[in-house]
Motif scaffolding. Structure first.
Motif, PDB file in Angstrom:
ATOM      1  N   HIS A  13     -13.516  13.097  -0.857  1.00  0.00           N
ATOM      2  CA  HIS A  13     -12.603  14.182  -0.523  1.00  0.00           C
ATOM      3  C   HIS A  13     -11.244  13.682  -0.052  1.00  0.00           C
ATOM      4  O   HIS A  13     -10.412  14.492   0.379  1.00  0.00           O
ATOM      5  N   LEU A  14     -11.015  12.372  -0.122  1.00  0.00           N
ATOM      6  CA  LEU A  14      -9.703  11.855   0.271  1.00  0.00           C
ATOM      7  C   LEU A  14      -8.628  12.407  -0.668  1.00  0.00           C
ATOM      8  O   LEU A  14      -8.813  12.440  -1.887  1.00  0.00           O
ATOM      9  N   PRO A  15      -7.495  12.821  -0.144  1.00  0.00           N
ATOM     10  CA  PRO A  15      -6.401  13.273  -1.019  1.00  0.00           C
ATOM     11  C   PRO A  15      -5.904  12.128  -1.897  1.00  0.00           C
ATOM     12  O   PRO A  15      -5.945  10.962  -1.494  1.00  0.00           O
ATOM     13  N   PRO A  16      -5.445  12.433  -3.103  1.00  0.00           N
ATOM     14  CA  PRO A  16      -4.963  11.362  -3.998  1.00  0.00           C
ATOM     15  C   PRO A  16      -3.854  10.508  -3.378  1.00  0.00           C
ATOM     16  O   PRO A  16      -3.815   9.298  -3.598  1.00  0.00           O
ATOM     17  N   LYS A  17      -2.959  11.124  -2.618  1.00  0.00           N
ATOM     18  CA  LYS A  17      -1.864  10.352  -2.009  1.00  0.00           C
ATOM     19  C   LYS A  17      -2.403   9.303  -1.041  1.00  0.00           C
ATOM     20  O   LYS A  17      -1.905   8.174  -0.978  1.00  0.00           O
ATOM     21  N   ILE A  18      -3.416   9.676  -0.275  1.00  0.00           N
ATOM     22  CA  ILE A  18      -3.981   8.734   0.697  1.00  0.00           C
ATOM     23  C   ILE A  18      -4.743   7.627  -0.021  1.00  0.00           C
ATOM     24  O   ILE A  18      -4.634   6.447   0.332  1.00  0.00           O
ATOM     25  N   LEU A  19      -5.521   7.972  -1.036  1.00  0.00           N
ATOM     26  CA  LEU A  19      -6.252   6.950  -1.778  1.00  0.00           C
ATOM     27  C   LEU A  19      -5.302   5.984  -2.473  1.00  0.00           C
ATOM     28  O   LEU A  19      -5.535   4.775  -2.501  1.00  0.00           O
ATOM     29  N   GLU A  20      -4.225   6.524  -3.017  1.00  0.00           N
ATOM     30  CA  GLU A  20      -3.223   5.677  -3.666  1.00  0.00           C
ATOM     31  C   GLU A  20      -2.621   4.698  -2.666  1.00  0.00           C
ATOM     32  O   GLU A  20      -2.449   3.509  -2.949  1.00  0.00           O
ATOM     33  N   LEU A  21      -2.317   5.178  -1.492  1.00  0.00           N
ATOM     34  CA  LEU A  21      -1.748   4.334  -0.445  1.00  0.00           C
ATOM     35  C   LEU A  21      -2.747   3.254  -0.021  1.00  0.00           C
ATOM     36  O   LEU A  21      -2.379   2.099   0.201  1.00  0.00           O
ATOM     37  N   CYS A  22      -4.025   3.604   0.074  1.00  0.00           N
ATOM     38  CA  CYS A  22      -5.050   2.625   0.463  1.00  0.00           C
ATOM     39  C   CYS A  22      -5.198   1.530  -0.599  1.00  0.00           C
ATOM     40  O   CYS A  22      -5.344   0.340  -0.272  1.00  0.00           O
ATOM     41  N   ILE A  23      -5.192   1.920  -1.877  1.00  0.00           N
ATOM     42  CA  ILE A  23      -5.308   0.914  -2.948  1.00  0.00           C
ATOM     43  C   ILE A  23      -4.128  -0.047  -2.898  1.00  0.00           C
ATOM     44  O   ILE A  23      -4.288  -1.266  -3.011  1.00  0.00           O
ATOM     45  N   LEU A  24      -2.932   0.483  -2.717  1.00  0.00           N
ATOM     46  CA  LEU A  24      -1.752  -0.381  -2.621  1.00  0.00           C
ATOM     47  C   LEU A  24      -1.823  -1.305  -1.415  1.00  0.00           C
ATOM     48  O   LEU A  24      -1.469  -2.483  -1.494  1.00  0.00           O
ATOM     49  N   LEU A  25      -2.289  -0.764  -0.306  1.00  0.00           N
ATOM     50  CA  LEU A  25      -2.367  -1.570   0.919  1.00  0.00           C
ATOM     51  C   LEU A  25      -3.348  -2.723   0.753  1.00  0.00           C
ATOM     52  O   LEU A  25      -3.005  -3.885   1.013  1.00  0.00           O
ATOM     53  N   TYR A  26      -4.571  -2.440   0.310  1.00  0.00           N
ATOM     54  CA  TYR A  26      -5.578  -3.499   0.207  1.00  0.00           C
ATOM     55  C   TYR A  26      -5.269  -4.464  -0.929  1.00  0.00           C
ATOM     56  O   TYR A  26      -5.684  -5.627  -0.882  1.00  0.00           O
ATOM     57  N   SER A  27      -4.548  -3.986  -1.935  1.00  0.00           N
ATOM     58  CA  SER A  27      -4.099  -4.918  -2.971  1.00  0.00           C
ATOM     59  C   SER A  27      -3.015  -5.844  -2.440  1.00  0.00           C
ATOM     60  O   SER A  27      -2.976  -7.032  -2.774  1.00  0.00           O
ATOM     61  N   ARG A  28      -2.131  -5.300  -1.605  1.00  0.00           N
ATOM     62  CA  ARG A  28      -1.053  -6.104  -1.037  1.00  0.00           C
ATOM     63  C   ARG A  28      -1.593  -7.212  -0.132  1.00  0.00           C
ATOM     64  O   ARG A  28      -1.063  -8.323  -0.128  1.00  0.00           O
ATOM     65  N   VAL A  29      -2.611  -6.926   0.626  1.00  0.00           N
ATOM     66  CA  VAL A  29      -3.169  -7.935   1.534  1.00  0.00           C
ATOM     67  C   VAL A  29      -4.248  -8.780   0.848  1.00  0.00           C
ATOM     68  O   VAL A  29      -4.939  -9.555   1.499  1.00  0.00           O
ATOM     69  N   LYS A  30      -4.390  -8.611  -0.492  1.00  0.00           N
ATOM     70  CA  LYS A  30      -5.328  -9.402  -1.307  1.00  0.00           C
ATOM     71  C   LYS A  30      -6.779  -9.217  -0.849  1.00  0.00           C
ATOM     72  O   LYS A  30      -7.546 -10.180  -0.794  1.00  0.00           O
ATOM     73  N   GLU A  31      -7.132  -7.990  -0.498  1.00  0.00           N
ATOM     74  CA  GLU A  31      -8.507  -7.636  -0.164  1.00  0.00           C
ATOM     75  C   GLU A  31      -8.927  -6.407  -0.968  1.00  0.00           C
ATOM     76  O   GLU A  31      -9.327  -5.387  -0.389  1.00  0.00           O
ATOM     77  N   PRO A  32      -8.824  -6.445  -2.299  1.00  0.00           N
ATOM     78  CA  PRO A  32      -9.123  -5.231  -3.079  1.00  0.00           C
ATOM     79  C   PRO A  32     -10.585  -4.816  -3.017  1.00  0.00           C
ATOM     80  O   PRO A  32     -10.909  -3.654  -3.257  1.00  0.00           O
ATOM     81  N   GLN A  33     -11.483  -5.761  -2.685  1.00  0.00           N
ATOM     82  CA  GLN A  33     -12.904  -5.393  -2.626  1.00  0.00           C
ATOM     83  C   GLN A  33     -13.180  -4.390  -1.515  1.00  0.00           C
ATOM     84  O   GLN A  33     -14.195  -3.680  -1.544  1.00  0.00           O
ATOM     85  N   ALA A  34     -12.289  -4.299  -0.520  1.00  0.00           N
ATOM     86  CA  ALA A  34     -12.499  -3.360   0.581  1.00  0.00           C
ATOM     87  C   ALA A  34     -12.418  -1.911   0.119  1.00  0.00           C
ATOM     88  O   ALA A  34     -13.044  -1.029   0.711  1.00  0.00           O
ATOM     89  N   ILE A  35     -11.646  -1.649  -0.937  1.00  0.00           N
ATOM     90  CA  ILE A  35     -11.462  -0.278  -1.421  1.00  0.00           C
ATOM     91  C   ILE A  35     -12.220  -0.050  -2.722  1.00  0.00           C
ATOM     92  O   ILE A  35     -12.172   1.054  -3.285  1.00  0.00           O
ATOM     93  N   LEU A  36     -12.950  -1.043  -3.202  1.00  0.00           N
ATOM     94  CA  LEU A  36     -13.610  -0.947  -4.508  1.00  0.00           C
ATOM     95  C   LEU A  36     -14.589   0.219  -4.573  1.00  0.00           C
ATOM     96  O   LEU A  36     -14.518   1.060  -5.474  1.00  0.00           O
ATOM     97  N   GLU A  37     -15.514   0.291  -3.644  1.00  0.00           N
ATOM     98  CA  GLU A  37     -16.551   1.315  -3.691  1.00  0.00           C
ATOM     99  C   GLU A  37     -15.972   2.709  -3.488  1.00  0.00           C
ATOM    100  O   GLU A  37     -16.346   3.663  -4.197  1.00  0.00           O
ATOM    101  N   VAL A  38     -15.058   2.849  -2.535  1.00  0.00           N
ATOM    102  CA  VAL A  38     -14.482   4.161  -2.247  1.00  0.00           C
ATOM    103  C   VAL A  38     -13.713   4.691  -3.456  1.00  0.00           C
ATOM    104  O   VAL A  38     -13.879   5.850  -3.871  1.00  0.00           O
ATOM    105  N   ALA A  39     -12.871   3.841  -4.045  1.00  0.00           N
ATOM    106  CA  ALA A  39     -12.076   4.293  -5.187  1.00  0.00           C
ATOM    107  C   ALA A  39     -12.953   4.578  -6.406  1.00  0.00           C
ATOM    108  O   ALA A  39     -12.716   5.545  -7.137  1.00  0.00           O
ATOM    109  N   SER A  40     -13.972   3.759  -6.636  1.00  0.00           N
ATOM    110  CA  SER A  40     -14.856   3.991  -7.784  1.00  0.00           C
ATOM    111  C   SER A  40     -15.610   5.306  -7.638  1.00  0.00           C
ATOM    112  O   SER A  40     -15.723   6.081  -8.596  1.00  0.00           O
ATOM    113  N   ASN A  41     -16.125   5.571  -6.445  1.00  0.00           N
ATOM    114  CA  ASN A  41     -16.838   6.838  -6.226  1.00  0.00           C
ATOM    115  C   ASN A  41     -15.898   8.033  -6.340  1.00  0.00           C
ATOM    116  O   ASN A  41     -16.286   9.097  -6.846  1.00  0.00           O
TER     117      ASN A  41
END
Length: 304
Positions: free
Chosen positions: A114-142
């Motif tokens: 139920h996360l809004p698209p804007k928030i999910l987009e911001l989270c993907i950018l953040l975890y990609s920037r800090v080189k930890e994309p696995q932290a958002i993998l499950e949430v974004a896939s679901n």
């Protein structure tokens, strides 16, 4: 991490950057108290750079929204909560507390889908920037697999961002191919399939280069190794010849040669520690000579 992971509007496709109190929010005005909290949080973030106070203000606003709108959220309240969370995420990133972002968000969005698209987009950018994309993998896939999100206009942008910032860097080829089937846009599916194929082929080529040595480099390295081996054999042969020659000399001549050579070394640098290994080797040679001379075979041949 401070200032390194601060995410502004140009980096977010369609999402908001840091809000300023002088900027229009673009919402139907919510209750004055909640509006003032949003403006206060934006001022703490942009003007005063007080990130802790900004986060606390965002939390107060989200808690008030949750307590006063438990039954059914209106569109304005959803947008207001979304903006408060965006500002709160930026405050956490500025304080280098990006690991807490997901857990902080789930206090106000209990279901990740139920996360809004804007928030999910911001989270993907953040975890990609800090080189930890696995932290958002499950949430974004679901989120992308949830049927309720497939009709959203932001679905294609989230899919593309998740593919290139999370799945491909993590080499999740199977998940990426499964995601392609969920995308309704044919052009996006073709582009995604091509990107997956290219990235996978590149990984296989890199793996082959690390496993298989370059024949050209091996051919260049071969003559050098052969020359080094021939030089080592020559030095070994010379050393054995010198030792055999010394053993063939009478004891007095051998001791005299060793004494003269030792005096030359001591003369150059008598206090040098580098001279010690030579004396150890010299003592070893003396022991070997003495053992050879003391043997019965040598004594019988010398007496005869």
């Amino acid at each position: 991490m401070k200032n390194e992971v601060s995410l502004s509007a140009p980096g977010l496709r369609g999402s908001v950057g840091p809000l300023r109190s002088s900027e229009p929010v673009g919402l139907t005005p919510p209750p004055s108290l909640l509006q003032s909290l949003l403006e206060e949080a934006a001022d703490h973030l942009v003007v005063h750079r007080d990130f802790k106070a900004c986060l606390e203000t965002c939390q107060r606003g989200c808690e008030r929204l949750g307590s006063s709108l438990q039954a059914e959220e209106t569109e304005d309240s959803k947008d207001l909560k979304c903006f408060l969370c965006v500002v709160g995420i930026q405050a956490l990133a500025e304080m280098d507390r990006w690991r807490e972002v997901l857990s902080w968000l789930l206090q106000y969005y209990q279901i990740p889908e139920h996360l809004p698209p804007k928030i999910l987009e911001l989270c993907i950018l953040l975890y990609s920037r800090v080189k930890e994309p696995q932290a958002i993998l499950e949430v974004a896939s679901n989120w992308l697999r949830d049927p309720a999100n497939r009709d959203l206009p932001e679905y294609g942008a989230i899919f593309e961002l998740h593919l290139f910032r999370v799945l491909l860097p993590l080499h999740c080829w199977t998940d990426a191919e499964d995601m392609v089937g969920l995308c309704a846009e044919e052009d996006l599916r073709l582009a995604a399939s091509h990107a997956i194929h290219t990235a996978r082929q590149q990984q296989e080529e890199n793996f082959k280069e690390t496993k298989e040595p370059d024949p050209q480099k091996e051919s260049q390295r071969g003559p050098f190794c052969r020359k080094l081996l021939a030089l080592w054999k020559l030095l070994r042969w010379l050393l054995e010849s010198v030792v055999d020659h010394l053993l063939a000399l009478p004891l007095k001549k051998t001791l005299l040669i060793a004494l003269i050579f030792g005096l030359l070394v001591v003369r150059f640098d008598p206090a040098s520690p580098s001279s010690l290994p030579f004396f150890y080797k010299l003592a070893h040679v003396f022991y070997r000579i003495r053992g050879t001379i003391s043997s019965p075979c040598y004594l019988s041949s010398y007496n005869s």
